[in-house]
Design a protein around this motif. Structure first.
Motif, PDB file in Angstrom:
ATOM      1  N   ASN A   1      -5.646  -2.173  -5.236  1.00  0.00           N
ATOM      2  CA  ASN A   1      -4.014  -3.372  -4.928  1.00  0.00           C
ATOM      3  C   ASN A   1      -4.331  -4.420  -4.711  1.00  0.00           C
ATOM      4  O   ASN A   1      -4.181  -5.703  -3.942  1.00  0.00           O
TER       5      ASN A   1
ATOM      6  N   LEU B   1       0.762  -1.279   0.176  1.00  0.00           N
ATOM      7  CA  LEU B   1      -0.291   0.099  -0.229  1.00  0.00           C
ATOM      8  C   LEU B   1       1.115   1.414   0.195  1.00  0.00           C
ATOM      9  O   LEU B   1       0.865   2.500  -0.809  1.00  0.00           O
ATOM     10  N   TYR B   2       1.812   1.578   0.889  1.00  0.00           N
ATOM     11  CA  TYR B   2       2.728   2.321   0.794  1.00  0.00           C
ATOM     12  C   TYR B   2       3.644   2.809   0.093  1.00  0.00           C
ATOM     13  O   TYR B   2       3.688   4.305  -1.608  1.00  0.00           O
TER      14      TYR B   2
ATOM     15  N   PHE C   1       0.605   4.266  10.155  1.00  0.00           N
ATOM     16  CA  PHE C   1       0.800   3.948   9.237  1.00  0.00           C
ATOM     17  C   PHE C   1       1.905   5.101   8.257  1.00  0.00           C
ATOM     18  O   PHE C   1       2.688   5.444   8.477  1.00  0.00           O
ATOM     19  N   PHE C   2       0.564   5.168   8.130  1.00  0.00           N
ATOM     20  CA  PHE C   2       0.891   6.276   7.009  1.00  0.00           C
ATOM     21  C   PHE C   2       1.213   7.566   7.736  1.00  0.00           C
ATOM     22  O   PHE C   2       1.992   8.755   6.952  1.00  0.00           O
TER      23      PHE C   2
ATOM     24  N   LEU D   1      -6.573  -6.272  -1.670  1.00  0.00           N
ATOM     25  CA  LEU D   1      -6.815  -6.107  -0.495  1.00  0.00           C
ATOM     26  C   LEU D   1      -7.930  -5.780  -0.256  1.00  0.00           C
ATOM     27  O   LEU D   1      -8.517  -5.046  -0.432  1.00  0.00           O
TER      28      LEU D   1
ATOM     29  N   MET E   1      -3.654  10.297   4.334  1.00  0.00           N
ATOM     30  CA  MET E   1      -4.329   9.057   4.258  1.00  0.00           C
ATOM     31  C   MET E   1      -5.653   9.628   4.755  1.00  0.00           C
ATOM     32  O   MET E   1      -5.595   9.447   6.133  1.00  0.00           O
TER      33      MET E   1
ATOM     34  N   SER F   1       2.371   1.803  -3.711  1.00  0.00           N
ATOM     35  CA  SER F   1       1.606   2.221  -4.272  1.00  0.00           C
ATOM     36  C   SER F   1       1.357   3.906  -4.389  1.00  0.00           C
ATOM     37  O   SER F   1       0.700   4.677  -5.209  1.00  0.00           O
ATOM     38  N   GLU F   2       1.493   4.187  -3.254  1.00  0.00           N
ATOM     39  CA  GLU F   2       0.783   5.238  -2.773  1.00  0.00           C
ATOM     40  C   GLU F   2       1.963   5.797  -2.955  1.00  0.00           C
ATOM     41  O   GLU F   2       1.850   7.393  -3.548  1.00  0.00           O
TER      42      GLU F   2
ATOM     43  N   LEU G   1      -6.589   2.951  -2.128  1.00  0.00           N
ATOM     44  CA  LEU G   1      -5.654   2.465  -2.484  1.00  0.00           C
ATOM     45  C   LEU G   1      -6.060   0.785  -2.565  1.00  0.00           C
ATOM     46  O   LEU G   1      -5.413   0.079  -2.244  1.00  0.00           O
TER      47      LEU G   1
END
Lengths: 433, 93
Positions: B13, A312-313, B28-29, B15, B1, A315-316, B9
């Motif tokens: 992907n 995810l990171y 985390f973001f 998920l 985010m 991709s971001e 996102l």
């Protein structure tokens, strides 16, 4: 999997008395054993072909002992994210299968893929010797691609001599690897190639006579690690090596190198693991209604949390709006870090050691031991403590780790680095005390 | 985010995180946003991108057909095969 959680697959019969035994980490493809990359996604995956390094080892008379357990796709802290479970010592310390196999004398060396410093950290904690060779000198054909712009095949062993012996077998050009350097350059990291170059007076083959200490990163380590660094400085100094501090501006760049590497690594990992969608490779879910559900459930069920975070990171940072300030920025920082290394190496030579070359001394990790609780409390340690290993990863420079200290040298100085590590105190160099 | 962006996102992907994982991922973001601010402090004006760590040129092999694997070997990779083809799960009604 073996009961001891060290080998994912083991070949106990594939050993001949007197022949050296190599363990492979689970990112290296073999035909006679599954390659799972530490992931449920690839559990039991059998490759149709073998990695070039495996072919070279077999041709040179090495026996392959089996596939050592690693963290999922090899980019975690110390193997804690493996689908097959982490390796923990009797005293509760997190270890790696590589370190334990070497400690138990089950193997003479382990060949793997160094993505994000896990094997360097492991060697530092276990007092073993680890080499991340100059990028492009050892073929990555037949390794599970994770972060291709920085990862290299690596070697861990109990002594610098053992590492060099394996490196002599592995190094060489390979047409099948698009990042493989020409044969005339690959040979520089072999003992024979180095000796020839030294005779010809080539700069990379000069002995390392000047070491610069990365004080910023040393200060980020705990007291025990600093003590190891001081012992290494003392030993090098007593052998006539000039010791000075690295420039503060280089320290400042090292402090952000891992932030840039995290972006590049995750972006590359995101793209590389996209191929694992439940159809073409490995695991696929049992129950689904649509193809989108098949993909999503397969990936969700098969990937661990850290891999999902990295996807995810990655991709971001590649998304429109973030690309410039993240991915593109990191590529430019890679150049700045690379140029800072070049300046440090050049300034060392002009400081009075024109006959020798310069290396950088830094820790490989912040502490002397980590527990499973450490990574449970902070699952992102791999993205933080890689501050010590990212400078070498992001630049592709060779790095030798021995007993808690790490030496980074100029491109092709691998042999010189191993020789320098050999003069460290016995416990620092990972040799028998 | 925010959560909506994270959901987008995830879809992109392929998920699907649990609500607890989403909370953790948002934290985390948030930490990574701080990383980006640190990177922004580094002056990269007039600095060229460095894609490859060593100077490299693309090398192409001769355009000669090759058959590295036999049909049998390739079919053996699939969970199921039929009449010389891979058999895959039904995805269309």
């Amino acid at each position: 999997m073996s009961e001891n959680t060290l080998f994912i697959t083991e070949n106990p019969c594939n050993r001949t008395a007197g022949r050296p035994v190599i363990g492979l980490d689970d990112l290296i493809l073999t035909q006679d054993a599954a390659t799972s990359a530490g992931s449920k996604m690839l559990a039991g995956f059998k490759s149709l072909f073998e990695a070039r390094v495996v072919e070279r080892l077999r041709e040179a008379g090495y026996d392959i002992a089996g596939k050592a357990n690693i963290g999922e796709f090899g980019f975690d802290f110390l193997g804690e994210s493996s689908y097959f479970g982490p390796v923990v010592d009797a005293d509760g310390h997190l270890a790696t299968a590589t370190a334990k196999l070497l400690m138990d004398s089950s193997v003479d060396a382990v060949v793997g893929l160094e993505v994000n410093g896990a094997q360097a950290r492991s060697a530092a904690l276990a007092g073993q010797v680890h080499l991340k060779p100059t990028y492009g000198c050892v073929s990555r054909f037949g390794t599970v691609a994770v972060a291709c712009s920085g990862e290299t095949v690596d070697i861990t062993a109990r002594s610098t001599e053992d590492v060099q012996q394996v490196l002599d077998v592995l190094a060489g050009h390979d047409d099948a690897d698009g990042t493989s350097l020409p044969a005339r350059e690959c040979v520089r990291v072999t003992a024979a190639g180095f000796a020839e170059a030294a005779g010809a007076g080539e700069a990379f083959a000069a002995p390392i006579t000047h070491v610069k200490v990365a004080r910023g990163l040393m200060d980020a380590a705990d007291a025990d690690t600093k003590q190891l660094m001081e012992a290494a400085i003392q030993a090098l100094s007593s052998e006539g090596v000039d010791i000075t501090d690295m420039a503060s501006e280089t320290d400042a760049l090292f402090a952000v190198a891992n932030l840039a590497w995290n972006i590049l690594m995750c972006a590359e990992l995101c793209n590389n693991v996209n191929r694992f969608e439940g159809m073409k490779y490995g695991y696929h879910t049992e129950k689904y209604q649509t193809i989108d559900e098949l993909y999503t459930k397969s990936r969700t069920e098969a990937f661990g949390y850290l891999t999902k975070a990295a996807i995810l990171y990655g991709s971001e940072v590649l998304a429109t709006g973030n690309y410039e300030r993240c991915y593109d920025k990191s590529l430019r920082i890679r150049r700045l870090v690379s140029e800072a290394f070049s300046n440090e190496f050049a300034r060392g030579a002009s400081a009075g050691n024109t006959a020798g070359q310069t290396a950088i001394l830094l820790p490989a990790c912040a502490k002397r031991a980590y527990s499973l609780a450490d990574v449970e409390a902070n699952p992102y340690l791999a993205f933080e403590e890689n501050r010590f290993t990212a400078p070498a990863a992001i630049t592709g420079l060779p790095a030798v780790t021995a007993g808690g200290v790490q030496l980074i040298g100029s491109a092709f100085s691998d042999v010189a680095l191993l020789r320098l590590a050999n003069i460290l105190p016995a416990d620092c160099a990972g040799k028998e005390a | 985010m925010d959560r909506d962006a994270l959901l987008g996102l995830e879809r992109l992907n392929q998920l699907a995180l649990t609500p607890e994982e989403q909370d953790e991922m948002l934290a985390f973001f948030a930490a990574r946003e701080t990383d980006w601010e640190s990177l922004a402090q580094v002056d990269t004006a007039n600095v060229e991108r460095m894609v490859h760590v060593r100077p490299m040129v693309n090398v192409l092999r001769e355009d000669v057909p090759a058959q590295p694997f036999s049909r049998e070997d390739l079919l053996a990779q699939a969970p199921e095969s039929m009449d010389g083809y891979w058999q895959v799960p039904r995805v269309l009604q």
